[in-house]
Design a protein around this motif. Structure first.
Motif, mmCIF file in Angstrom:
data_model
loop_
_atom_site.group_PDB
_atom_site.id
_atom_site.type_symbol
_atom_site.label_atom_id
_atom_site.label_comp_id
_atom_site.label_asym_id
_atom_site.label_seq_id
_atom_site.Cartn_x
_atom_site.Cartn_y
_atom_site.Cartn_z
ATOM 1 N N THR A 117 -45.446 25.558 25.980
ATOM 2 C CA THR A 117 -45.283 24.574 24.711
ATOM 3 C C THR A 117 -46.102 26.434 24.282
ATOM 4 N N LEU A 118 -45.750 27.000 23.228
ATOM 5 C CA LEU A 118 -45.477 27.618 21.868
ATOM 6 C C LEU A 118 -45.954 27.258 20.918
ATOM 7 N N ALA A 119 -47.136 27.545 19.465
ATOM 8 C CA ALA A 119 -46.986 27.649 18.658
ATOM 9 C C ALA A 119 -48.333 26.285 18.969
ATOM 10 N N ASP A 120 -49.490 26.231 19.944
ATOM 11 C CA ASP A 120 -50.143 25.313 19.553
ATOM 12 C C ASP A 120 -48.845 23.564 19.667
ATOM 13 N N GLY A 121 -48.251 24.092 20.515
ATOM 14 C CA GLY A 121 -47.300 23.105 21.132
ATOM 15 C C GLY A 121 -46.603 22.650 20.198
ATOM 16 N N GLU A 122 -45.912 23.254 18.944
ATOM 17 C CA GLU A 122 -44.842 23.145 17.271
ATOM 18 C C GLU A 122 -43.842 23.591 18.808
ATOM 19 N N ILE A 123 -43.799 23.750 19.671
ATOM 20 C CA ILE A 123 -42.293 24.633 20.213
ATOM 21 C C ILE A 123 -42.624 24.490 21.956
ATOM 22 N N GLU A 124 -41.575 23.330 22.623
ATOM 23 C CA GLU A 124 -41.880 23.239 23.455
ATOM 24 C C GLU A 124 -40.347 23.826 25.190
ATOM 25 N N LEU A 125 -40.639 24.326 26.118
ATOM 26 C CA LEU A 125 -39.446 24.736 26.971
ATOM 27 C C LEU A 125 -39.914 24.401 28.164
ATOM 28 N N HIS A 126 -38.243 23.819 28.724
ATOM 29 C CA HIS A 126 -38.110 23.639 29.609
ATOM 30 C C HIS A 126 -37.075 23.855 30.438
ATOM 31 N N TYR A 127 -38.001 23.695 31.871
ATOM 32 C CA TYR A 127 -36.304 24.245 33.039
ATOM 33 C C TYR A 127 -36.053 22.797 33.642
ATOM 34 N N LEU A 128 -34.527 22.648 32.696
ATOM 35 C CA LEU A 128 -34.329 21.634 33.589
ATOM 36 C C LEU A 128 -33.285 21.608 35.386
ATOM 37 N N GLY A 129 -33.108 22.790 35.970
ATOM 38 C CA GLY A 129 -32.698 22.655 36.681
ATOM 39 C C GLY A 129 -31.473 24.005 37.013
ATOM 40 N N ARG A 130 -30.883 23.973 38.139
ATOM 41 C CA ARG A 130 -29.594 24.845 37.660
ATOM 42 C C ARG A 130 -28.855 24.013 36.925
ATOM 43 N N SER A 131 -28.384 24.622 36.298
ATOM 44 C CA SER A 131 -26.970 24.414 35.517
ATOM 45 C C SER A 131 -26.320 25.351 34.574
ATOM 46 N N HIS A 132 -25.459 25.877 33.709
ATOM 47 C CA HIS A 132 -24.749 27.066 33.590
ATOM 48 C C HIS A 132 -25.425 28.358 34.257
ATOM 49 N N SER A 133 -26.530 28.670 34.758
ATOM 50 C CA SER A 133 -27.160 29.820 35.209
ATOM 51 C C SER A 133 -28.456 28.794 36.098
ATOM 52 N N ASP A 134 -28.826 30.241 36.517
ATOM 53 C CA ASP A 134 -30.595 29.454 36.849
ATOM 54 C C ASP A 134 -31.537 29.688 36.414
ATOM 55 N N ASP A 135 -31.549 30.015 35.240
ATOM 56 C CA ASP A 135 -32.721 30.409 34.016
ATOM 57 C C ASP A 135 -32.783 29.539 32.818
ATOM 58 N N MET A 136 -32.488 28.221 33.147
ATOM 59 C CA MET A 136 -31.693 28.573 31.723
ATOM 60 C C MET A 136 -32.720 27.572 30.569
ATOM 61 N N ALA A 137 -33.624 28.156 30.033
ATOM 62 C CA ALA A 137 -34.512 27.665 29.285
ATOM 63 C C ALA A 137 -34.124 26.342 27.993
#
Length: 319
Positions: A159-179
């Motif tokens: 989480t960034l900005a005290d929870g205003e933004i969440e970043l999720h990794y959902l597994g490999r898709s187009h790449s292995d590092d997609m946020a």
């Protein structure tokens, strides 16, 4: 209400050509037409407010996103050195009093992540860069000054900005590092390259990880967004992602049937027409390539299974 603002073009014709060529080469498809309905060239870049304090920045055919938070601006995907210069101007114009709190890479591909140093020079060299942990080692090894490695990484969520933004990794898709980014207060997500609005996957799907892709898209649907901004093309909604998932399932099923029937790649490309999707963007250009790519993936997977079974049988005979 969605408000659009066009930034003034700052590139020379040569620079515009180079940027367009780079976009085509990195998976964006063809750039927009050189003329709008009125006969005038479209703006090279455009900033659109997609929710209160949330802006889509378009550079030719690539989209970035920046968010004005309580802690400053969080900017996703600088796109390129040239794009980042205009990107910085647009952030200054929209939020003249705000500092740049963070830069986030959706993934490490050069056509989305290049240009972070330009943003940092505009706002401060100590601006942190966030990315999924799988992006770190390849970027450090590449040692590209225009695409610096992240200063902080995450494994599953951040989480960034005290929870205003969440970043999720959902597994490999187009790449292995997609946020994937999610803004809970706005019900808005930002997802790049592995999903888009009614558009075929890029060419022969060489960088796409199947069957992991299915899980990543299903995971995206577990995030409670209502609106989603993509790395290319127009925004969508939950139904857009459901259609994307259905397309890849239909592609997989049709090609799997052809492989099971013993059809070659050429035969499969000629017979799997996916006509239910003939109205989708890039159908004429990428339909056959999608089919060929899926045929190769399924055929390679089958060959690997057969080799594994053969080794297992030989091992049993040797005991």
């Amino acid at each position: 209400m969605v408000r659009k603002r066009s930034s003034r073009p700052i590139a020379t014709p040569l620079l515009a050509f180079v940027a367009a060529a780079a976009w085509v080469g990195c998976g964006g498809g063809e750039p927009a037409s050189d003329e709008s309905a009125g006969g005038d060239p479209p703006p090279q870049s455009e900033t659109t407010e997609v929710a209160e304090g949330v802006y889509q920045f378009r550079w030719i055919g690539h989209n970035a996103l920046f968010v004005v938070t309580s802690e400053g601006v969080v900017a996703f995907d600088p796109i390129s050195v040239e794009a980042a210069a205009t990107y910085a101007e647009e952030i200054r114009r929209v939020a003249p009093e705000a500092e740049l709190a963070a830069i986030v890479y959706s993934h490490r591909d050069a056509d989305h992540a290049t240009g972070a140093e330009v943003l940092r020079e505009a706002f401060g060299a100590d601006v942190p860069i966030y990315a999924h942990e799988n992006a770190d080692a390849p970027l450090r090894e590449a040692a590209d000054p225009d695409l610096p490695p992240p200063t902080s990484t995450f494994a599953e969520t951040m989480t960034l900005a005290d929870g205003e933004i969440e970043l999720h990794y959902l597994g490999r898709s187009h790449s292995d590092d997609m946020a994937v980014a999610f803004l809970p207060a706005h019900g808005l997500a930002f997802a790049v390259d592995f999903v888009s609005r009614d558009r075929f996957g890029y060419q022969d799907l060489a960088s796409f990880h199947f069957p992991d892709m299915f899980g990543a898209i299903e995971g995206l649907l577990e995030i409670p967004f209502e609106t989603i901004v993509f790395g290319h093309g127009p925004s969508g909604d939950r139904a857009t992602i459901e259609r994307q998932l259905t397309y890849y399932r239909d592609l997989d099923a049709a090609v799997r049937e052809a492989v099971g029937a013993g059809l070659s790649e050429d035969e499969t490309a000629a017979t799997v027409l996916l006509e239910d999707y003939s109205h989708w963007d890039r159908y004429d250009d990428w339909r056959e390539l999608n089919v060929r790519g899926m045929h190769r993936k399924l055929s390679d997977r089958g060959r690997r299974r057969r080799r594994w079974r053969g080794r297992a049988r030989r091992g049993r005979r040797g005991t």
